[in-house]
Design an enzyme around this catalytic site. Structure first.
Site, mmCIF file in Angstrom:
data_model
loop_
_atom_site.group_PDB
_atom_site.id
_atom_site.type_symbol
_atom_site.label_atom_id
_atom_site.label_comp_id
_atom_site.label_asym_id
_atom_site.label_seq_id
_atom_site.Cartn_x
_atom_site.Cartn_y
_atom_site.Cartn_z
ATOM 1 N N LEU A 90 32.763 -21.284 16.090
ATOM 2 C CA LEU A 90 31.315 -21.258 15.854
ATOM 3 C C LEU A 90 30.768 -19.833 15.816
ATOM 4 O O LEU A 90 29.578 -19.634 15.554
ATOM 5 C CB LEU A 90 30.598 -22.017 16.982
ATOM 6 C CG LEU A 90 30.829 -23.520 17.057
ATOM 7 C CD1 LEU A 90 30.622 -24.009 18.488
ATOM 8 C CD2 LEU A 90 29.899 -24.240 16.114
ATOM 9 N N TYR A 99 20.838 -9.945 7.715
ATOM 10 C CA TYR A 99 21.755 -9.882 6.582
ATOM 11 C C TYR A 99 21.585 -8.616 5.746
ATOM 12 O O TYR A 99 22.563 -8.062 5.246
ATOM 13 C CB TYR A 99 21.607 -11.104 5.675
ATOM 14 C CG TYR A 99 21.812 -12.431 6.369
ATOM 15 C CD1 TYR A 99 22.481 -12.526 7.596
ATOM 16 C CD2 TYR A 99 21.329 -13.608 5.808
ATOM 17 C CE1 TYR A 99 22.647 -13.743 8.233
ATOM 18 C CE2 TYR A 99 21.496 -14.833 6.440
ATOM 19 C CZ TYR A 99 22.148 -14.893 7.648
ATOM 20 O OH TYR A 99 22.309 -16.104 8.278
ATOM 21 N N TYR A 179 26.019 -12.152 4.038
ATOM 22 C CA TYR A 179 26.412 -13.271 4.912
ATOM 23 C C TYR A 179 27.113 -14.363 4.113
ATOM 24 O O TYR A 179 28.217 -14.807 4.463
ATOM 25 C CB TYR A 179 25.152 -13.822 5.589
ATOM 26 C CG TYR A 179 25.335 -15.086 6.389
ATOM 27 C CD1 TYR A 179 26.075 -15.085 7.570
ATOM 28 C CD2 TYR A 179 24.732 -16.278 5.995
ATOM 29 C CE1 TYR A 179 26.228 -16.240 8.320
ATOM 30 C CE2 TYR A 179 24.873 -17.437 6.742
ATOM 31 C CZ TYR A 179 25.619 -17.425 7.902
ATOM 32 O OH TYR A 179 25.759 -18.568 8.648
#
Length: 383
Positions: A90, A99, A179
């Site tokens: 995770l 980002y 990202y």
């Protein structure tokens, strides 16, 4: 905890040990709770923080062990993966504000740092459930059509399918896509490991999972200058009685799913490897589709109900993406998941309406943060 549990095909479910990387985060904390209360499985919880799972780490608890380590530079990681039957990854930087302001950290966190996890699972013949993102789809095909084109309303041009939809990103100078690119590349690596070396994997693409313990409230349990994701951003505005900021008018469309619904299907993936292995799953709720502006209006209405405080005269203000996120920001117009594969493989559909998930989440936010925010905003500012 029920005994004699069986999987979807009627086979007994044997207890397993799960190495959960990123267990201390939003999704990890809810998944740990689910595993400990409803299954016999053991959890090796790996993270640098444990604030959100402290309530599970009682001295008497024998089924969860917390290991404080950073996966990018700790030799203990392979040993923990070897001890487990299944690894769930995770770990990620997954906050849009980072980002294009921290693109290197974003790429390293979501691709480079994930490489050892994939490598150790493949070399040790361990199953991997890897959490990716709905952002790997990028922009919809429909977003490139003229605004007045009737095809924009055709689901074929905007509904996102795991095995069919293209991944369309913006130009390199739009670093917001750092990202999505990093997440797509690690997906391709995992898929290649499965094809060439027999890695047993499941890839999860979350579509805006919402619920208690999501993100942080700036200046309370996160950095004052931090910008969390949209729900926490709006929650922060509501708690501080500030207008909700609508980036570029709040025209983007999103779907939102309740964390408890999403965790139900993750448990099905864990306990049904024959149905989940070598699969990529969208996990979202296409019935909960709204524009960001509509989300702001709903959250204002729900928060008024749960807090007893009247709404502001001007509940929202518009702000440009450049002003809010900085240079290099870009976005997708819609993110609507196709649910055919997950429904076929696991027989699952989400249940919770958008209103109900917002009511549950904002009740938690108000109960957890309202007093702390009041104290913080009433303090005199030092000269």
């Amino acid at each position: 905890m029920a005994s004699g549990r069986v999987d979807l095909d009627g086979n007994p479910i044997n207890p397993m040990t799960i190495c959960m990387i990123g267990a201390g985060g939003f999704i990890g904390s809810h998944l740990c709770e689910k595993l400990l209360t409803e299954t016999p499985h053991k959890v090796l919880a790996v993270d640098v923080y444990n604030d959100k799972i402290k309530h599970l780490l009682e001295p008497s608890s024998e089924r969860i062990q917390f290991h404080r380590l950073n996966i990018k530079n700790d030799s203990r990681l392979e040993g923990l993966i070897r001890m487990a039957d299944l690894t769930i990854n995770l770990a990620a930087i997954c906050t849009p504000a980072d980002y294009n302001t921290r693109p290197l950290d974003t790429i390293y966190s979501n691709f480079i740092d994930a490489l050892p996890v994939v490598k150790y699972c493949s070399e040790n013949n361990k199953r991997l459930i890897h959490f990716s993102t709905c952002e790997i789809y990028g922009k919809t095909v429909g977003s490139f059509l003229p605004k007045d084109s009737p095809l924009r309303q055709d689901p074929a041009y905007y509904v996102l399918k795991e095995d069919d939809s293209p991944c369309i990103f913006g130009p390199i100078e739009k670093q917001r896509w750092s990202y999505a690119c990093a997440k797509q590349l690690i997906e391709r690596l995992i898929y290649a490991e499965g094809a060439e070396n027999g890695l047993q994997f499941t890839i999860v693409r979350p579509f805006n999972w919402i619920g208690p313990r999501m993100d942080f409230i700036p200046g309370i349990d996160g950095p004052s200058e931090g910008v969390p994701r949209v729900l926490a951003c709006f929650s922060n505005n509501l708690l501080r009685r500030e207008p909700l900021k609508l980036v570029d008018g709040g025209e983007s469309q999103r779907t939102f799913i309740y964390i408890k619904d999403a965790i139900e299907v993750v448990l099905l993936m864990i306990e049904n490897p024959a149905r989940a292995n070598c699969q990529i799953f969208n996990v979202g709720n296409p019935n909960n589709e709204v524009t960001v502006r509509q989300l702001a209006e709903m959250m204002t209405e729900v928060y008024t109900k749960v807090s007893g405080e009247p709404a502001l005269e001007t509940p929202t203000i518009d702000i440009s993406s450049k002003e809010f996120y900085g240079e290099g920001y870009d976005d997708s117009d819609k993110r609507i998941p196709d649910m055919t594969i997950i429904n076929k493989q696991l027989g699952w559909n989400p249940k919770t309406s958008l209103w109900d998930l917002l009511e549950s989440t904002l009740t938690y936010q108000h109960r957890t943060y309202a007093e702390a925010v009041k104290k913080a905003t009433s303090r005199p500012v030092a000269s």
